[in-house]
Design a protein around this motif. Structure first.
Motif, short mmCIF file in Angstrom:
data_model
loop_
_atom_site.label_atom_id
_atom_site.label_comp_id
_atom_site.label_asym_id
_atom_site.label_seq_id
_atom_site.Cartn_x
_atom_site.Cartn_y
_atom_site.Cartn_z
N PRO A 81 14.11 -19.31 -0.11
CA PRO A 81 14.43 -17.86 0.54
C PRO A 81 15.83 -17.42 0.48
N GLU A 82 15.91 -16.08 0.27
CA GLU A 82 17.29 -15.60 0.25
C GLU A 82 17.86 -15.23 1.81
N ASP A 83 18.93 -15.08 2.06
CA ASP A 83 19.45 -14.58 3.26
C ASP A 83 18.90 -13.26 3.77
N THR A 84 19.33 -12.48 2.87
CA THR A 84 18.65 -11.05 3.17
C THR A 84 18.11 -10.42 1.93
N PRO A 85 17.34 -9.52 1.86
CA PRO A 85 16.72 -8.83 0.78
C PRO A 85 17.75 -8.19 -0.03
N SER A 86 17.70 -8.25 -1.25
CA SER A 86 18.68 -7.71 -2.17
C SER A 86 18.05 -6.15 -2.39
N VAL A 87 19.14 -4.96 -2.05
CA VAL A 87 19.01 -3.80 -2.21
C VAL A 87 20.07 -3.01 -3.08
N SER A 88 19.70 -2.09 -3.39
CA SER A 88 20.60 -1.00 -4.22
C SER A 88 20.53 0.35 -3.70
N THR A 89 21.71 1.03 -3.86
CA THR A 89 21.51 2.48 -3.42
C THR A 89 21.60 3.22 -4.63
N PRO A 90 20.61 4.18 -4.88
CA PRO A 90 20.48 4.85 -6.13
C PRO A 90 21.81 6.10 -6.00
N VAL A 100 0.72 -1.18 0.00
CA VAL A 100 0.15 0.08 -0.03
C VAL A 100 0.87 1.31 0.06
N ASP A 101 0.98 1.89 -1.21
CA ASP A 101 2.03 3.26 -1.34
C ASP A 101 3.03 2.62 -0.51
N ALA A 102 3.72 1.73 -1.15
CA ALA A 102 5.08 1.12 -0.50
C ALA A 102 6.33 1.78 -0.79
N GLY A 103 7.28 1.89 0.10
CA GLY A 103 8.63 2.12 -0.13
C GLY A 103 9.33 1.11 -0.78
N GLY A 104 10.56 1.64 -1.32
CA GLY A 104 11.49 0.70 -1.64
C GLY A 104 11.63 0.57 -3.07
N ALA A 105 10.89 1.26 -3.96
CA ALA A 105 11.06 1.52 -5.51
C ALA A 105 12.12 2.51 -5.64
N PRO A 106 12.85 2.59 -6.80
CA PRO A 106 13.82 3.52 -6.95
C PRO A 106 13.29 4.65 -7.87
N ILE A 107 12.37 5.37 -7.15
CA ILE A 107 11.58 6.40 -7.84
C ILE A 107 11.86 7.55 -6.96
N GLU A 108 12.23 8.73 -7.56
CA GLU A 108 12.63 10.01 -6.71
C GLU A 108 11.24 10.67 -6.60
N ARG A 109 11.03 11.23 -5.37
CA ARG A 109 9.76 11.91 -5.14
C ARG A 109 9.69 13.13 -5.75
N LEU A 142 4.07 11.71 -1.18
CA LEU A 142 5.40 11.19 -0.15
C LEU A 142 6.04 9.95 -1.22
N ILE A 143 5.27 9.05 -1.78
CA ILE A 143 6.00 8.14 -2.59
C ILE A 143 5.23 8.11 -3.79
N PRO A 144 5.61 8.77 -5.00
CA PRO A 144 4.72 9.00 -5.95
C PRO A 144 4.09 7.96 -6.88
N TYR A 145 2.98 8.02 -7.58
CA TYR A 145 2.25 6.85 -8.17
C TYR A 145 3.26 6.25 -9.10
N ASP A 146 4.12 6.81 -9.72
CA ASP A 146 5.17 6.16 -10.59
C ASP A 146 5.53 4.98 -9.91
N ALA A 147 5.98 4.96 -8.71
CA ALA A 147 6.60 3.81 -8.02
C ALA A 147 5.69 2.66 -7.99
N SER A 151 16.99 1.06 -2.11
CA SER A 151 15.91 0.87 -2.83
C SER A 151 16.04 -0.82 -3.21
N PHE A 152 14.96 -1.42 -3.73
CA PHE A 152 15.16 -2.79 -4.27
C PHE A 152 15.79 -2.85 -5.55
N SER A 153 16.50 -3.78 -5.87
CA SER A 153 17.01 -4.23 -7.19
C SER A 153 15.93 -4.67 -8.02
N ALA A 154 15.62 -4.46 -9.35
CA ALA A 154 14.78 -4.83 -10.30
C ALA A 154 14.95 -6.66 -10.25
#
Length: 333
Positions: A324-333, A160-169, A266-271, A243-246
């Motif tokens: 399952p993965e050991d940890t969530p894969s994330v990237s730093t924009p 629900v309007d979730a964080g984690g997508a590499p989309i700038e506000r 806060l988290i745009p619809y583009d996300a 943010s999460f990797s694709a």
């Protein structure tokens, strides 16, 4: 020169006095529990000794839904959904580390992995097997991270309007969140924290201003001043955004409902579009005229969309059989 130093000393002294005059004190834990931990609230002790404030409602043998609130919110964010769901589902919601009546995390650990582990800890403490996991904003990012790491434990995922997508506000967003991330200014404002700032920030987060009630503002303001909450907020907001990797999102097969307010500041619809581009097993529902909190701004419509989708998904089951993965894969924009 001596006069200059004397004047500067006097001004500094006045600033210190003014700071302590206008500083808003912490709330009293006992009073907060008496006000906000009424039935069916309970405090559950985890394996590390921490107590988590949670509410566990609905039939014990019903499908389980665990709901994760967003940043600087608490479990009350899901009240209207819970009231609509608890006849048919077992609904669990809890104040996450550094929030609500749960209090700060040991060691100031507010890494995504720690939040993800808390979901497992709560589920285990309540003897829950598989479940549907939903989250809003920060909670949505945590839910996504959990699904990447533990797909085999989930029946379904709700973002629900979730964080984690590499989309700038785009735009100014939430004033309190903007200030919280700034050094010095954030520290100062967290100690002063006028109620008007909290009201302004809540108002900026939603399009349906009917949810900005005096009771809601009081709750946000009082929870923000729970002992340790201000330091926790500064710690979280001073941490670089991740943010999460694709690739990690695309590998997650859990059935997912992506829900978004089209006017989210806060988290745009583009996300939502980014998630839909990469999630392989997802459905999107979106709400014109609604902001960052669809579960509060449009509770009847959003919960109806949710239950219709869940009826279908739970009947078909979770197709994932991946390890399952050991940890969530994330990237730093």
């Amino acid at each position: 020169m001596k006069w200059l130093w004397r004047i500067l000393g006097i001004l500094l002294g006045l600033l210190v006095v003014l700071f302590f005059v206008f500083r808003v004190p912490d709330t009293d834990p006992a009073e907060m529990r008496a006000k906000y931990a009424t039935a069916p609230s309970q405090f559950v002790k985890l394996t590390d000794g921490r107590e988590i404030h949670l509410r566990d409602e609905g039939p014990r043998d019903a499908p389980v839904i665990i709901l994760l609130h967003g940043s600087n919110a608490d479990l009350s964010a899901w009240q209207k959904w819970t009231e609509a769901l608890r006849d048919k589902y077992r609904v669990i919601r809890f104040d996450q580390r550094g929030h609500g009546l749960t209090g700060p995390a040991p060691g100031d650990d507010y890494d995504l992995t720690a939040f993800v582990n808390d979901v497992d800890e709560v589920a285990d403490a309540l003897d829950v097997g598989t479940f549907t996991l939903g989250g809003n904003s920060m909670g949505g990012g945590i839910a996504m991270g959990y699904a990447i790491a533990n797909p085999d434990r989930l029946d379904a995922l709700i973002l629900v309007d979730a964080g984690g997508a590499p989309i700038e506000r785009k735009g100014s967003g939430n004033l309190a969140f903007t200030l919280a991330g700034k050094p010095v200014i954030g520290d100062l404002m967290s100690q002063l924290l006028p109620r008007s700032l909290v009201e302004k920030s809540l108002s900026q987060s939603v399009s349906n201003q009917a949810v900005v009630t005096p009771e809601a503002v009081d709750r946000y303001w009082e929870m923000a001043r729970y002992p340790g909450a201000r330091a926790a907020t500064r710690k979280r907001f001073s941490t670089p955004r991740r943010s999460f990797s694709a690739e990690s999102v695309a590998a997650m097969q859990v059935p997912t409902l992506v829900m978004w307010g089209e006017e989210d500041a806060l988290i745009p619809y583009d996300a939502a579009g980014w998630y839909m581009d990469h999630l392989p097993n997802a459905k999107l529902v979106h709400y014109p005229g609604i902001g960052h909190l669809p579960m509060e701004e449009a509770p009847e419509k959003s919960v109806a969309d949710l239950t219709a989708w869940l009826d279908e998904v739970l009947a078909n089951g979770n197709p994932t059989s991946a390890e399952p993965e050991d940890t969530p894969s994330v990237s730093t924009p």
